[in-house]
Design a protein around this motif. Structure first.
Motif, PDB file in Angstrom:
ATOM      1  N   GLN B   4     -45.415 -20.332 -13.127  1.00 49.65           N
ATOM      2  CA  GLN B   4     -44.355 -19.462 -12.631  1.00 49.65           C
ATOM      3  C   GLN B   4     -43.070 -19.718 -13.430  1.00 49.65           C
ATOM      4  N   LYS B   5     -42.694 -20.978 -13.537  1.00 47.11           N
ATOM      5  CA  LYS B   5     -41.458 -21.338 -14.226  1.00 47.11           C
ATOM      6  C   LYS B   5     -41.548 -20.965 -15.693  1.00 47.11           C
ATOM      7  N   PHE B   6     -42.684 -21.220 -16.295  1.00 44.18           N
ATOM      8  CA  PHE B   6     -42.891 -20.898 -17.707  1.00 44.18           C
ATOM      9  C   PHE B   6     -42.702 -19.409 -17.936  1.00 44.18           C
ATOM     10  N   THR B   7     -43.305 -18.609 -17.012  1.00 41.41           N
ATOM     11  CA  THR B   7     -43.152 -17.151 -17.119  1.00 41.41           C
ATOM     12  C   THR B   7     -41.694 -16.763 -17.038  1.00 41.41           C
ATOM     13  N   ASN B   8     -40.985 -17.333 -16.061  1.00 40.49           N
ATOM     14  CA  ASN B   8     -39.569 -16.992 -15.887  1.00 40.49           C
ATOM     15  C   ASN B   8     -38.764 -17.332 -17.119  1.00 40.49           C
ATOM     16  N   LYS B   9     -38.974 -18.503 -17.661  1.00 42.04           N
ATOM     17  CA  LYS B   9     -38.207 -18.921 -18.846  1.00 42.04           C
ATOM     18  C   LYS B   9     -38.516 -18.031 -20.044  1.00 42.04           C
ATOM     19  N   ILE B  13     -35.757 -15.842 -22.092  1.00 40.26           N
ATOM     20  CA  ILE B  13     -35.519 -15.913 -23.547  1.00 40.26           C
ATOM     21  C   ILE B  13     -35.668 -14.520 -24.155  1.00 40.26           C
ATOM     22  N   PHE B  14     -36.681 -13.812 -23.714  1.00 43.81           N
ATOM     23  CA  PHE B  14     -36.952 -12.468 -24.210  1.00 43.81           C
ATOM     24  C   PHE B  14     -35.766 -11.541 -23.932  1.00 43.81           C
ATOM     25  N   PHE B  15     -35.217 -11.685 -22.729  1.00 43.59           N
ATOM     26  CA  PHE B  15     -34.074 -10.862 -22.328  1.00 43.59           C
ATOM     27  C   PHE B  15     -32.871 -11.126 -23.247  1.00 43.59           C
ATOM     28  N   ARG B  16     -32.613 -12.388 -23.561  1.00 41.83           N
ATOM     29  CA  ARG B  16     -31.482 -12.708 -24.448  1.00 41.83           C
ATOM     30  C   ARG B  16     -31.694 -12.158 -25.844  1.00 41.83           C
ATOM     31  N   LEU B  17     -32.949 -12.138 -26.230  1.00 43.67           N
ATOM     32  CA  LEU B  17     -33.294 -11.562 -27.533  1.00 43.67           C
ATOM     33  C   LEU B  17     -32.921 -10.084 -27.537  1.00 43.67           C
ATOM     34  N   ILE B  18     -33.222  -9.416 -26.436  1.00 43.76           N
ATOM     35  CA  ILE B  18     -32.881  -7.987 -26.319  1.00 43.76           C
ATOM     36  C   ILE B  18     -31.363  -7.803 -26.400  1.00 43.76           C
ATOM     37  N   ILE B  19     -30.628  -8.678 -25.686  1.00 42.94           N
ATOM     38  CA  ILE B  19     -29.158  -8.575 -25.701  1.00 42.94           C
ATOM     39  C   ILE B  19     -28.637  -8.708 -27.143  1.00 42.94           C
TER      40      ILE B  19
END
Lengths: 130, 554
Positions: B4-9, B13-19
């Motif tokens: 669960q935690k791994f998925t969230n992290k 990270i993916f979201f920041r990449l998008i930003i």
């Protein structure tokens, strides 16, 4: 000499005792049969007997089995008394401890005959005094 | 780190990449307020702060949020608010269901509104609030939906944990404690958080309700009669649930509750969830929908438990019958032994008689003993006859069932592995056609038969023990082969002759008990068996007649 025999199938051993009485004791033994523990209500009177023979499997009508009866006798009588155990199956070495008896008593395994009885009587010091 | 935690992290990270990528697009797409290089430089502190906080939760998640907004606002400061820049500003809001940490939600929208205010030349407009509100509601719905499935997942996990650890008989109630914990930690509605105190399961048995198990010990219960009748007579159990039924458990009023009904193959179960402080019919539906599939699963577990209990009961009843037979045999032995007193004494007296040592009185006693002996003899013979003739045998292998070769194979392998390290087997059958045929056998009989043979194999075999499965058009053949010690050859040949011959059975009855049991089981199952000896190899060959499998797909 009074001998009490607690055995509920006495007819299978009666002749053995009678022949023993005639052959080795000249009829001097007074043999009394009690088919159950309840047929001898006042155990204190057993003090008057020279030997008590107890078959371990007394009848189902009896309120006590053989061991139960011995325990009660041990509790009731003041002076120690001679007891001979009759049994159909070998008893373990610690049968006295396992069944709550104060001590071990001589054991005679069935089937019995008058000579086997006599051997036990001799060991118990019960002899004809003519 | 949990999955669960791994998925969230990873999502984080993916979201920041998008930003960052979106940010780079905006730098190149719009006229910039600051010099271009400032924007690229800004990525460094942005990433620096992010990387230092990404693996922590709690306060760090607030730092990440502020960090995101500082970067975003910096990038679009001085640019018009159009669809691109507005989307960029909304990215954190849109992504919020993926965020870990839930105290952030107010802060998120406050930052958002404040950011728009900044970018709108410090002018406030109500449209900001309306837009924010709309997003908030959509996020709330997504969030609730996620929480709902998360709760179901948690409840299922309790059952999984229980099944892994505690599937012991009569202990299925232990799963309720885990479920109560999860239920009491659900934060569905801020104003509706009932306390779950008990879970009780009832079974509907022949138009009555009886208690199956529960999270607490129940010695008395009363349930509303009308309700009971309704449930017993209900035809469609699909969406059957009730709230606040009149209920008393252990003389305590437990009428704040809701009920769920489940149907398994053989039974109907009612699950009662008792609430402590308050119980609202409408809001209970949230919990009811969560628990529908959970109670269905628990019903199945209880169903399995009951099947096992019934099997056990059957076994014990069987055993009881056999036990009494053994007891009777023992009693008979006791009786017989007592009768021997007379015989023993008579023999002893006879010695005196033969030696002429008996007088008249002795002979009278001797004669009495002889009479008694004669009577004993009669009684003995009657008793012996009764035992031997008893048709109430303790064991009979006549009840036959249809089993496939799979079953035979599995049974033999199971017993074999109790005696040997590896299962030495040769298979010479068409495995594709295994389901096409069955054989008739009695599983108890088979077990005894195989167990006896393999046990003897283990004791007397020298080496090379093997089981061979083969077939003909009409039969499955199973043979047990091994090499025996050459000095035992005479006994082995005798064994073979005894086993194969049909004429020695009466003698075997007196002598070789084990072989006779095997032969009689084989006979009752109509399975033919033969022993072959070749050199120092012995082979037991069993032939099972093939029957068409009525249940096969062929």
């Amino acid at each position: 000499m009074k001998i009490a025999i607690f055995e509920n199938e006495y007819d299978t051993v009666e002749i053995a005792f009678k022949y023993l009485n005639k052959k080795y004791f000249n009829y001097s033994l007074k043999l009394e049969n009690y088919p159950s523990s309840d047929s001898f209500p006042d155990l204190k009177k057993l003090q008057d007997y020279s030997l008590i023979i107890i078959d371990l499997d007394l009848s189902s009508q009896s309120s006590l089995d053989g061991f139960g009866l011995i325990k009660k006798i041990e509790k009731t009588l003041v002076e120690p008394i001679k007891i001979l155990i009759l049994t159909g199956q070998a008893l373990s070495d610690k049968y006295d401890v396992e069944n709550g008896l104060n001590k071990k008593y001589p054991v005679l395994e069935k089937p019995i005959n008058y000579n086997k009885l006599n051997n036990q009587f001799e060991k118990l010091g019960i002899k004809y005094i003519g | 780190m949990t999955l669960q935690k791994f998925t969230n992290k990873t999502l984080s990270i993916f979201f920041r990449l998008i930003i960052i990528l979106f940010g780079i697009y905006i730098i190149n797409y719009k006229d910039n307020y600051f010099e271009c290089y400032w924007y690229y430089l800004a990525i460094i502190p942005y990433l620096f702060i992010y990387v230092n906080t990404v693996f922590n939760d709690g306060f760090s998640s607030k730092i990440r949020l502020v960090n995101d907004y500082l970067f975003i606002v910096f990038l679009i400061y001085g640019k018009d608010l159009d669809i691109v820049t507005a989307t960029f500003l909304l990215l954190p809001v849109i992504n919020s269901p993926n965020h870990s940490g839930d105290k952030k939600s107010i802060m998120l929208y406050v930052l958002f509104v404040f950011s728009i205010f900044l970018l709108n030349n410090y002018k406030f407009s109500w449209t900001f609030i309306i837009v924010t509100f709309a997003f908030r509601i959509v996020n709330f719905i997504t969030d609730s939906r996620n929480k709902y499935f998360e709760n179901i997942s948690k409840l299922n996990k309790e059952i999984e944990l229980f099944l892994e650890k505690e599937l012991e008989l009569r202990k299925s109630y232990k799963v309720y404690n885990g479920i109560l914990d999860v239920l009491n930690n659900i934060k569905f509605l801020k104003f509706y958080r009932p306390t779950f105190s008990k879970i009780i399961c009832f079974k509907i048995d022949k138009r009555k309700i009886i208690i199956e198990n529960s999270s607490v010990f129940v010695w008395s219960y009363t349930i509303d009669d009308e309700f009971i009748q309704e449930v017993i007579n209900a035809k469609d159990l699909e969406a059957l649930s009730y709230s606040n039924i009149n209920l008393e458990i252990n003389d305590v009023n437990c009428s704040k509750n809701f009920f769920l009904v489940n149907q398994t193959k053989n039974n109907r179960y009612i699950f009662v969830f008792v609430l402590e402080d308050f119980s609202n019919r409408l809001f209970n539906t949230y919990y009811i929908s969560l628990l529908q599939s959970i109670t269905a699963r628990i019903s199945k577990v209880i169903g399995i438990e009951n099947s096992i209990k019934n099997e056990n009961k059957k076994m014990l009843m069987d055993f009881r019958k056999k036990y009494f037979h053994i007891q009777n045999a023992e009693k008979a032995m006791h009786f017989i032994r007592n009768r021997f007193n007379t015989l023993d004494n008579f023999i002893e007296m006879s010695k005196d008689n033969i030696n002429g040592k008996m007088d008249g009185d002795d002979l009278k006693l001797y004669s009495t003993e002889l009479d008694r002996l004669e009577r004993s003899y009669k009684l003995l013979m009657d008793r012996v006859k009764a035992i031997l003739d008893k048709s109430d045998k303790p064991f009979s292998a006549t009840k036959l069932e249809d089993k496939t070769l799979n079953f035979l194979f599995g049974s033999i392998r199971e017993i074999w592995l109790d005696f040997f390290e590896t299962f030495n087997v040769e298979i010479d059958v068409d495995v594709n056609l295994i389901d096409k045929f069955t054989v008739k056998l009695n599983s108890d009989g088979l077990y005894i038969l195989i167990l006896d043979w393999i046990a003897n194999l283990k004791k007397y075999s020298e080496k090379d023990e093997i089981v061979v499965f083969s077939e003909t058009q009409t039969q499955y053949l199973i043979s047990f082969r091994n090499q025996f010690k050459i000095e035992d050859k005479k006994d082995i040949l005798e064994l073979r002759d005894d086993f194969n011959s049909t004429e020695r059975d009466k003698i075997l009855q007196r002598t070789s008990h084990g072989i006779l049991i095997m032969k009689s089981i084989l006979e009752e199952m109509c399975v033919s068996g033969v022993i072959e000896v070749d050199g120092n190899i012995i082979e037991l060959k069993l032939s099972f007649k093939k029957e068409e499998n009525e249940n096969s797909d062929f």
